[in-house]
Design a protein around this motif. Structure first.
Motif, short mmCIF file in Angstrom:
data_model
loop_
_atom_site.label_atom_id
_atom_site.label_comp_id
_atom_site.label_asym_id
_atom_site.label_seq_id
_atom_site.Cartn_x
_atom_site.Cartn_y
_atom_site.Cartn_z
N ILE A 192 -16.39 76.08 44.80
CA ILE A 192 -15.22 75.53 44.18
C ILE A 192 -13.88 76.25 44.60
N ILE A 193 -12.94 75.52 44.81
CA ILE A 193 -11.57 76.11 45.37
C ILE A 193 -10.39 75.74 44.46
N HIS A 194 -9.66 76.38 44.09
CA HIS A 194 -8.66 76.26 43.21
C HIS A 194 -7.16 77.06 43.59
N SER A 195 -6.17 76.25 43.64
CA SER A 195 -5.03 76.82 44.32
C SER A 195 -5.21 77.54 45.85
N GLY A 196 -6.14 76.81 46.60
CA GLY A 196 -6.32 77.55 47.77
C GLY A 196 -7.10 78.67 47.91
N VAL B 274 -4.54 76.86 51.78
CA VAL B 274 -5.84 77.57 51.75
C VAL B 274 -5.53 79.14 52.17
N HIS B 275 -6.23 79.69 51.39
CA HIS B 275 -6.11 81.34 51.54
C HIS B 275 -7.27 82.10 51.67
N ASP B 276 -7.69 82.73 52.61
CA ASP B 276 -8.80 83.58 52.82
C ASP B 276 -10.09 83.18 52.48
N LEU B 277 -10.40 81.81 53.01
CA LEU B 277 -11.54 81.30 52.69
C LEU B 277 -12.94 81.79 53.66
N ASN B 278 -13.73 82.14 52.71
CA ASN B 278 -15.03 82.54 53.33
C ASN B 278 -16.36 81.89 52.89
N LEU B 279 -17.18 81.00 53.75
CA LEU B 279 -18.24 80.51 53.58
C LEU B 279 -19.16 80.58 54.75
N GLU B 280 -20.62 80.65 54.22
CA GLU B 280 -21.62 80.61 55.13
C GLU B 280 -22.52 79.37 54.91
N ALA C 296 -13.43 75.17 33.51
CA ALA C 296 -13.27 76.58 33.03
C ALA C 296 -12.73 77.22 34.23
N LEU C 297 -13.19 77.05 35.23
CA LEU C 297 -12.64 77.76 36.76
C LEU C 297 -11.40 77.42 37.13
N THR C 298 -11.14 76.10 36.91
CA THR C 298 -9.94 75.51 37.46
C THR C 298 -8.78 74.77 36.39
N ALA C 299 -9.04 75.28 35.18
CA ALA C 299 -8.17 74.87 34.23
C ALA C 299 -6.69 75.32 34.36
N GLY C 300 -5.60 74.60 33.89
CA GLY C 300 -4.20 75.31 34.27
C GLY C 300 -3.65 74.66 35.54
N ASN C 301 -2.38 74.95 35.57
CA ASN C 301 -1.58 74.22 36.51
C ASN C 301 -1.53 75.25 37.80
N GLY C 302 -2.54 75.23 38.57
CA GLY C 302 -2.84 76.27 39.53
C GLY C 302 -1.68 75.91 40.83
N GLN C 303 -0.96 76.80 41.55
CA GLN C 303 -0.15 76.37 42.47
C GLN C 303 -0.51 77.26 43.62
N PRO C 304 -0.31 76.48 44.90
CA PRO C 304 -0.82 77.05 46.16
C PRO C 304 -0.22 78.57 46.03
N VAL C 305 -1.03 79.38 46.92
CA VAL C 305 -0.79 80.88 46.92
C VAL C 305 0.25 80.96 47.70
N LEU D 5 -10.41 81.94 56.53
CA LEU D 5 -9.53 80.85 57.08
C LEU D 5 -8.59 80.60 55.96
N SER D 6 -7.20 80.39 56.60
CA SER D 6 -5.89 80.28 55.80
C SER D 6 -5.22 79.49 56.24
#
Length: 311
Positions: A202-206, A18-24, A298-307, A8-9
């Protein structure tokens, strides 16, 4: 799977929110959807509810494909938005009955009574929505989202702005609902996820950066650490000499956190022996497990930007 997302994008211009999201998510599971502001959580939920069409990918609710041109799948989906718009001039039962008619429920009165009971609103059924507290307004929103007994329930910040007592009440309702319904819960409150959720994404920068049971996600981001207390005051330099290569941090309790030191029973036993040989008897020693808040940071630190990628 009650809820399935495949590649899903969503793109706005050249930016992929949102970029290439996969969940079940299987039935009866409460999934915590986490991410910093702007990570893509709300965009994801809007695609799952049909409000936004995806640029790429697909999603299924109870085996039915989410499609803006069809309404069949919506009978299996309940949604409570963060703002929870409600008509102040209607009574609680009146509003739920109206919602039931929109879903064309055959036994509307029974469904209304069930929703009132499930959310603890039976004694408020004859009250006007305008006079309700924010906690009870959230319950009305939940009741409306549940009136048609959906197989998937999506909740966007359901406890935002509530006081501690109201938060506890709403959490109990969600916990009760989650025993039979798949719940996708978006929140910024880590304690809420630890208290309610079976799984975490957990989602970060899409993009998805972590997924699994709450225990698995905690384990994936954990760092070996031990907390020790000494029978007598000890300088930090002496502790650092005991465990070279570890980060030694003073704790408010008067104990010391040894980051990077093994938390296994054998490693703790070795440390007890070393301290005894150096005449530094310990008063306490135990492994410290990571909290979800630390793993999230730890997983989302920093200035993430959309893909961004080329079209």
């Amino acid at each position: 799977m009650s809820l399935a997302i495949s590649h899903l994008s969503k793109r706005f211009g050249r930016q992929w929110a949102v970029h290439d999201l996969n969940l079940e998510v299987p039935n009866g599971v409460i999934l915590g959807l986490l991410g910093p502001n702007g990570a893509g959580k709300t965009t994801t939920m809007r695609m799952l509810t049909g409000y936004l069409p995806p640029t790429e990918g697909e999603a299924w609710v109870a085996g039915q494909r989410v499609d803006a041109d069809s309404v069949a799948w919506k009978s299996n989906l309940g949604y409570l938005s963060e703002r929870n718009p409600l008509p102040d001039d209607l009574y609680v039962r009146e509003y739920l009955a109206y919602t039931g008619r929109l879903y064309r429920l055959k036994e509307n009165r029974r469904c209304v009574d069930r929703a009132l009971s499930l959310t603890g609103l039976s004694h408020m059924a004859s009250r006007k929505i305008a006079v309700l507290s924010k906690g009870y307004r959230q319950r009305v929103g939940l009741a409306a989202a549940l009136i048609h007994s959906p197989k998937v329930l999506i909740l966007d910040e359901p406890t935002n702005g509530l006081d501690p007592n109201q938060i506890a009440e709403i959490r109990e309702v969600i916990r009760t609902v989650g025993s039979e319904t798949t719940v996708l819960l978006s929140t910024h409150i880590m304690q809420e996820v630890e208290a309610l959720c079976d799984s975490v994404a957990i989602i970060h920068s899409g993009a998805l950066v972590a997924q699994g049971t709450t225990a698995e996600v905690l384990a994936s981001g954990s760092e070996e650490a031990v907390v020790v207390g000494f029978a007598t005051p000890v300088d930090k330099s002496r502790i650092e000499a005991l465990v070279p290569g570890c980060r030694v941090l003073a704790q408010p309790s008067g104990e010391w956190l040894l980051q990077g030191y093994g938390g296994t029973p054998d490693s703790r036993a070795l440390l007890v022996r070393i301290c005894s040989e150096r005449q530094l008897p310990l008063s306490s020693i135990y492994a410290r497990h990571s909290r979800l808040e630390e793993v999230f940071h730890a997983l989302t630190a920093g200035n993430g930007q959309p893909v961004q990628k080329n079209s």
